[in-house]
Design an enzyme around this catalytic site. Structure first.
Site, PDB file in Angstrom:
ATOM      1  N   SER A 126      44.271  38.357  53.241  1.00 33.74           N
ATOM      2  CA  SER A 126      45.234  39.647  53.101  1.00 33.74           C
ATOM      3  C   SER A 126      46.258  38.929  52.256  1.00 33.74           C
ATOM      4  O   SER A 126      46.793  39.502  51.867  1.00 33.74           O
ATOM      5  CB  SER A 126      46.028  39.574  54.453  1.00 33.74           C
ATOM      6  OG  SER A 126      46.162  38.677  55.735  1.00 33.74           O
ATOM      7  N   SER A 127      46.905  36.996  52.231  1.00 32.97           N
ATOM      8  CA  SER A 127      47.719  37.299  51.263  1.00 32.97           C
ATOM      9  C   SER A 127      47.566  37.044  50.520  1.00 32.97           C
ATOM     10  O   SER A 127      48.391  37.631  49.616  1.00 32.97           O
ATOM     11  CB  SER A 127      48.017  35.541  52.764  1.00 32.97           C
ATOM     12  OG  SER A 127      47.418  35.257  53.454  1.00 32.97           O
ATOM     13  N   GLY A 161      44.546  36.613  59.099  1.00 31.70           N
ATOM     14  CA  GLY A 161      44.463  35.465  59.765  1.00 31.70           C
ATOM     15  C   GLY A 161      43.096  36.042  60.314  1.00 31.70           C
ATOM     16  O   GLY A 161      42.500  35.293  60.934  1.00 31.70           O
ATOM     17  N   ASP A 179      40.515  33.129  46.380  1.00 29.93           N
ATOM     18  CA  ASP A 179      41.265  34.592  46.790  1.00 29.93           C
ATOM     19  C   ASP A 179      42.214  35.537  45.708  1.00 29.93           C
ATOM     20  O   ASP A 179      41.813  36.093  45.287  1.00 29.93           O
ATOM     21  CB  ASP A 179      41.666  34.502  47.755  1.00 29.93           C
ATOM     22  CG  ASP A 179      40.688  33.181  48.938  1.00 29.93           C
ATOM     23  OD1 ASP A 179      39.451  32.830  48.814  1.00 29.93           O
ATOM     24  OD2 ASP A 179      41.688  32.887  50.142  1.00 29.93           O
TER      25      ASP A 179
HETATM   26  C1  GLA Z   1      40.578  29.896  52.237  1.00 28.40           C
HETATM   27  C2  GLA Z   1      41.494  29.396  50.311  1.00 28.40           C
HETATM   28  C3  GLA Z   1      40.530  29.547  49.380  1.00 28.40           C
HETATM   29  C4  GLA Z   1      38.946  28.887  49.968  1.00 28.40           C
HETATM   30  C5  GLA Z   1      38.301  28.948  50.737  1.00 28.40           C
HETATM   31  C6  GLA Z   1      37.768  28.144  51.180  1.00 28.40           C
HETATM   32  O1  GLA Z   1      40.358  31.511  51.613  1.00 28.40           O
HETATM   33  O2  GLA Z   1      42.930  29.785  50.433  1.00 28.40           O
HETATM   34  O3  GLA Z   1      41.385  28.904  47.736  1.00 28.40           O
HETATM   35  O4  GLA Z   1      39.425  27.234  49.822  1.00 28.40           O
HETATM   36  O5  GLA Z   1      39.665  29.115  52.113  1.00 28.40           O
HETATM   37  O6  GLA Z   1      36.672  28.316  50.432  1.00 28.40           O
END
Ligand code: GLA
Length: 386
Positions: A129-130, A124, A174
């Site tokens: 982390s996910s 969070g 991510d």
């Molecule tokens: C989160 C989402 C990403 C991206 C960012 C904002 O981390 O998982 O895909 O959209 O927000 O840049």
């Protein structure tokens, strides 16, 4: 084998009665620049953190998935593969189960697994982390089943797990960061085709540091705000007659905003995305030219845009940025999806101690939960580690 790997193996053996077939690790990330651009086919520039999710894994052949996390109280969770269904699970287990579901949905024969996980990525905190959890499971199953999936494909499958199985409408940044980053580099990624360039990013060599300030304000992207921004961007693209906001060139921004007329919210969202893509390109050029200090103001502009136009900041993130700049930082901004989570601060090495103290005392004065501050150095992407 490192001490952590040995511990993960031992715990796996205790839980499941046999040694695991292997141990894998996948990192969290910070994003240097390029926020809320990834679901608009735009540019991003994350790098991997040394914080990672580690997984000890063995295959099973009986259609059962067993999951255990050292970081969550509770017993081994047992799931039947043929019962996995999108949005049927609201716990942490949805992430690894979602990856198994996505691999099977894509036609890969996964017949079951025993998995024990442990993580050093704060949850969070906007540090992915996910994604780290998804990528470590995907990589382990890819290796064990000899699927030979390219890293970009693994990232796409993990995104599908998150979008469809978990139900969070996130982009591809991510998962790609966790799967593809390299030590000492930031990843310049075009999220339209996942083409990428590793950009050398050795701040210490230049007398600089990048601090991550975790505000301890927890966020979640399965909540409505993230999805509303995404829908607003899609509306903007539709009104402008393009596939994605990526297709609006920076030079054409004013004309595009004029065409949007009195769609005030869409105007703000479009302005953020188009200027943010431009900021990523500016940062890449500056780093290429060796002008690292000059990226500071670009990061700060990015924060103002996320705060005022995209409206995903919060008082704690703004306090970090304002305090850092008043204390001599070169630049600062929120990182990740926002609504809480972390900020990054680019600073001279000599200012780190003062900055840290000043940010901590600003939080005390504001009666906010104390932040967690650490230095981020670009680390390795996901890999087999044991
Ligand atoms: C989160 C989402 C990403 C991206 C960012 C904002 O981390 O998982 O895909 O959209 O927000 O840049």
């Amino acid at each position: 084998m490192g001490a952590q790997q040995a511990q993960v193996r031992d715990r796996f053996a205790e839980l499941y009665g046999a040694e695991p077939e292997g141990v894998w690790a996948a990192p969290g990330r910070v994003n240097l620049i390029g926020e809320h651009t990834d679901y608009n086919d735009g540019f991003v520039m994350p790098f991997a953190l040394p914080h990672r999710v580690t997984a000890a894994v063995s295959r099973r052949t009986d259609g059962i998935l067993r999951l255990h996390s050292a970081d969550v109280d509770g017993d081994v969770v047992e799931l039947r593969l043929d019962a996995l269904a999108p949005q049927s699970d609201t716990h942490w287990t949805a992430y690894p189960a979602g990856v198994v579901w996505a691999l099977r949905e894509a036609g890969h024969e996964i017949t079951g697994a025993d998995i024990h996980l442990t993580s050093t990525v704060p949850t969070g905190a906007g540090l992915s982390s996910s994604a780290a959890l998804e990528v470590v499971v995907a990589l382990a199953l890819d290796d064990l089943h000899g699927l030979g999936l390219p890293r970009r494909r693994l990232a796409r499958l993990c995104q599908r797990a998150e979008n469809v199985y978990v139900g969070a409408p996130t982009g591809i940044m991510d998962q790609t960061a966790s799967a593809c980053c390299e030590p000492g580099h930031a990843l310049f990624l075009d999220t339209r085709d996942l083409s990428q360039r590793q950009i050398p990013f050795d701040l210490a060599a230049e007398g600089l540091r990048l601090l991550v300030v975790d505000t301890q304000v927890k966020h979640a992207h399965s909540g409505g705000e993230y999805g509303r921004r995404r829908a607003g961007c899609e509306k903007g693209a539709a009104l402008l007659g393009v596939d994605a906001l990526r297709d609006i060139a920076y030079a054409d921004l004013d004309a595009a905003l004029t065409r949007l007329g009195d769609e005030e919210e869409v105007v703000r969202l479009v302005r953020h995305v188009v200027t943010e893509n431009h900021r990523v390109e500016r940062v890449v050029s500056l780093l290429h030219a060796g002008e690292t200090r000059a990226i500071g103001p670009v990061l700060t502009e990015g924060h103002a845009s996320l705060r005022d136009d995209f409206r995903v900041s919060c008082p704690q993130l703004d306090l970090v940025v304002d305090t850092a700049l008043e204390t001599g930082a070169l630049g600062a901004r929120m990182t990740g999806g926002g609504f809480g989570g972390s900020a990054i601060v680019l600073t001279e090495t000599t200012t780190v101690a003062t900055l840290t103290k000043t940010i901590e005392s600003a939080f005390t004065t504001a009666a906010f939960t104390p932040p967690r501050i650490f230095e981020a150095v670009p680390a390795a992407g996901a890999a087999r580690v044991g």
